[in-house]
Every structure is written in structure tokens, then in C-alpha cells.
Motif scaffolding. Sequence first.
Motif, mmCIF file in Angstrom:
data_model
loop_
_atom_site.group_PDB
_atom_site.id
_atom_site.type_symbol
_atom_site.label_atom_id
_atom_site.label_comp_id
_atom_site.label_asym_id
_atom_site.label_seq_id
_atom_site.Cartn_x
_atom_site.Cartn_y
_atom_site.Cartn_z
ATOM 1 N N THR A 8 42.050 61.187 46.970
ATOM 2 C CA THR A 8 41.242 60.425 47.422
ATOM 3 C C THR A 8 40.469 60.703 48.624
ATOM 4 O O THR A 8 41.319 61.384 49.338
ATOM 5 C CB THR A 8 41.704 58.999 47.366
ATOM 6 O OG1 THR A 8 40.703 57.844 48.355
ATOM 7 C CG2 THR A 8 42.936 58.958 48.398
ATOM 8 N N SER A 69 35.181 55.390 41.850
ATOM 9 C CA SER A 69 34.678 55.369 43.208
ATOM 10 C C SER A 69 34.051 54.004 43.571
ATOM 11 O O SER A 69 33.848 53.128 42.513
ATOM 12 C CB SER A 69 33.170 56.052 42.913
ATOM 13 O OG SER A 69 32.541 56.174 44.281
ATOM 14 N N GLU A 71 31.421 53.486 45.340
ATOM 15 C CA GLU A 71 30.099 53.785 45.333
ATOM 16 C C GLU A 71 29.275 52.811 44.066
ATOM 17 O O GLU A 71 28.264 52.551 44.150
ATOM 18 C CB GLU A 71 29.580 55.046 45.511
ATOM 19 C CG GLU A 71 30.222 55.860 46.462
ATOM 20 C CD GLU A 71 29.458 55.690 47.878
ATOM 21 O OE1 GLU A 71 28.812 54.462 48.157
ATOM 22 O OE2 GLU A 71 29.852 56.233 48.933
ATOM 23 N N ASP A 82 29.286 60.977 45.464
ATOM 24 C CA ASP A 82 30.512 61.486 45.604
ATOM 25 C C ASP A 82 31.031 62.382 44.454
ATOM 26 O O ASP A 82 30.572 61.999 43.149
ATOM 27 C CB ASP A 82 31.684 60.216 45.844
ATOM 28 C CG ASP A 82 31.480 59.474 47.150
ATOM 29 O OD1 ASP A 82 30.472 60.107 48.011
ATOM 30 O OD2 ASP A 82 32.303 58.697 47.510
ATOM 31 N N VAL A 110 29.134 60.491 41.153
ATOM 32 C CA VAL A 110 28.474 59.068 41.095
ATOM 33 C C VAL A 110 27.200 58.942 40.505
ATOM 34 O O VAL A 110 26.882 58.089 39.587
ATOM 35 C CB VAL A 110 28.579 58.530 42.554
ATOM 36 C CG1 VAL A 110 27.768 57.241 42.340
ATOM 37 C CG2 VAL A 110 30.068 58.226 43.051
ATOM 38 N N TYR A 146 38.669 50.159 43.055
ATOM 39 C CA TYR A 146 37.414 50.809 43.191
ATOM 40 C C TYR A 146 36.542 49.911 41.996
ATOM 41 O O TYR A 146 36.957 49.458 40.868
ATOM 42 C CB TYR A 146 37.603 52.235 42.566
ATOM 43 C CG TYR A 146 38.510 53.194 43.327
ATOM 44 C CD1 TYR A 146 38.091 53.580 44.708
ATOM 45 C CD2 TYR A 146 39.852 53.456 42.940
ATOM 46 C CE1 TYR A 146 38.800 54.256 45.443
ATOM 47 C CE2 TYR A 146 40.546 54.155 43.571
ATOM 48 C CZ TYR A 146 40.161 54.379 44.833
ATOM 49 O OH TYR A 146 41.060 55.409 45.967
ATOM 50 N N ASP A 173 33.414 62.800 49.500
ATOM 51 C CA ASP A 173 32.326 62.111 49.951
ATOM 52 C C ASP A 173 31.065 62.527 50.107
ATOM 53 O O ASP A 173 31.091 63.741 50.520
ATOM 54 C CB ASP A 173 32.666 61.104 51.338
ATOM 55 C CG ASP A 173 33.851 60.034 51.092
ATOM 56 O OD1 ASP A 173 33.693 59.339 50.078
ATOM 57 O OD2 ASP A 173 34.261 59.549 51.885
ATOM 58 N N ASP A 180 35.023 55.089 49.495
ATOM 59 C CA ASP A 180 36.105 56.093 49.123
ATOM 60 C C ASP A 180 35.811 56.193 47.638
ATOM 61 O O ASP A 180 35.199 55.398 46.912
ATOM 62 C CB ASP A 180 37.576 55.646 49.166
ATOM 63 C CG ASP A 180 37.759 55.395 50.670
ATOM 64 O OD1 ASP A 180 37.220 56.049 51.585
ATOM 65 O OD2 ASP A 180 38.898 54.721 51.079
ATOM 66 N N SER A 181 36.167 57.454 47.136
ATOM 67 C CA SER A 181 36.235 57.871 45.748
ATOM 68 C C SER A 181 37.556 58.653 45.498
ATOM 69 O O SER A 181 38.095 58.932 46.641
ATOM 70 C CB SER A 181 35.259 58.945 45.230
ATOM 71 O OG SER A 181 33.899 58.196 45.472
#
Length: 221
Positions: A8, A69, A71, A82, A110, A146, A173, A180-181
Amino acid sequence: IDKGIILTTGNVFGAIGPNTLRNLGTESFYRNDVSLERLVNAKTFDALSLSFDFYSITDSISFVFVFASEEYEEYVGKGVNDVFGFFISAVGEEQKNLAVIPGTETPISVDNVNAYTNSEWIIPNPMIKDYSGEISNQQTSQLFQYDGFTRELHTGIKIIPNKKYHLHMAIADVGDRFYDSAIILKAGSFRSCGKIEANREKELNFFLRQKFGTSLINDSS
């Protein structure tokens, strides 16, 4: 995936569900990853990688993983793409990324896998409580913090038996360090597969004994 390794861009314990946050983020202050930057043509941050060399006694390898993710989905197309890469290389060969959308050469990121693009590969992970405060019925919210993750993705490649290869798995990232991813690597899924070339068993056993002091193929030599 009930067992494996999580890489991660933040704190690994942040992955623990259910999904109760819209903005999980930990700045790890890891360095960038040049290989990933080539994939997305952008600056990377908080990059984490796992790298090793390997040999295979067969002509193929395979692997199973899931990309997740924080995001998703509100930051798709907002410059925070990401990305994850699964790079394989050997002496004299060009590095190749295996972390791609099945049937394509498109990297897993993403912006490339989400509810709007290649949506068949994404699983939304709503918060345990939605915006109205009601409890969500989405069972996947129990799995991860996530906000979204891909289905299990299977990848692989033909290789040359008895040849040294290098694997570089990395996630980072993109655009900022905020959310975070992660990548979840399924336990036991990295394996040699395919065929052993005919009449090469003794040759491969000799190599294994010389390199590792053991033989993995039954023979009478």
C-alpha cells in the motif's frame, strides 16, 4: 482473496474494513517509482515495491491480484491516477508490465479501471453508512476500508525455462500523497505453469541441483 500480501501507499492496517471513511490516507514519504511514472506519464509519490529474481522449470508463470483505492470514484479523472505495475525482465529483454486489463496492454490504475471505464472489472465499496446515515446493504463494505477494488485479475506470460528473471511489483500515489491505494497479492498464486520442454528433465534437474542443491523433477539420474 483471504490470504496474501498487501502493498500500500499508506499504512497497511488502514485496509481493515468496514468502509467507514471517505478519505483514508497516510503519507509514507516513500520515494517515487520511475517504472510506474512511465506508465502514467506523471509524478508518483509514496511508492512501495517488492522485487526478487526467480527461475522457472516451465515455460510460463501466472499470478492473481486485486487493486484497491480510496480515490474511487469521486477522484477518477482528477489527476490522481494511482497505479500498480507488475514488471518482468531478463538480461537482454525489455521490461514488460503484466498488471494490465485482461486482453489489453492498458495498465491497472484509477483512471483506467473504474465505474466509467472498464467497469466490468470494478467492485464499488460503499461506506457502511451512506450519505443519509442509513446502513448500507453492500456486503463488500465489510472487507476493506478502500472505496473500490477490482475483481480478481489473473496475469501471466510465456518465459524461457531455466533462465533468470527479475520481478518488480510496485504501487504508488499519483498527483498527490493524500489518499491511499493498495494491491492484494493472492497467496500461492505466483507459480510456474505451462509445459516443460520435451527431453529437458535431466538438464533442468542438473541445473536445480547445481543452483539449489535439490531436484524438483523425479528422474533416475
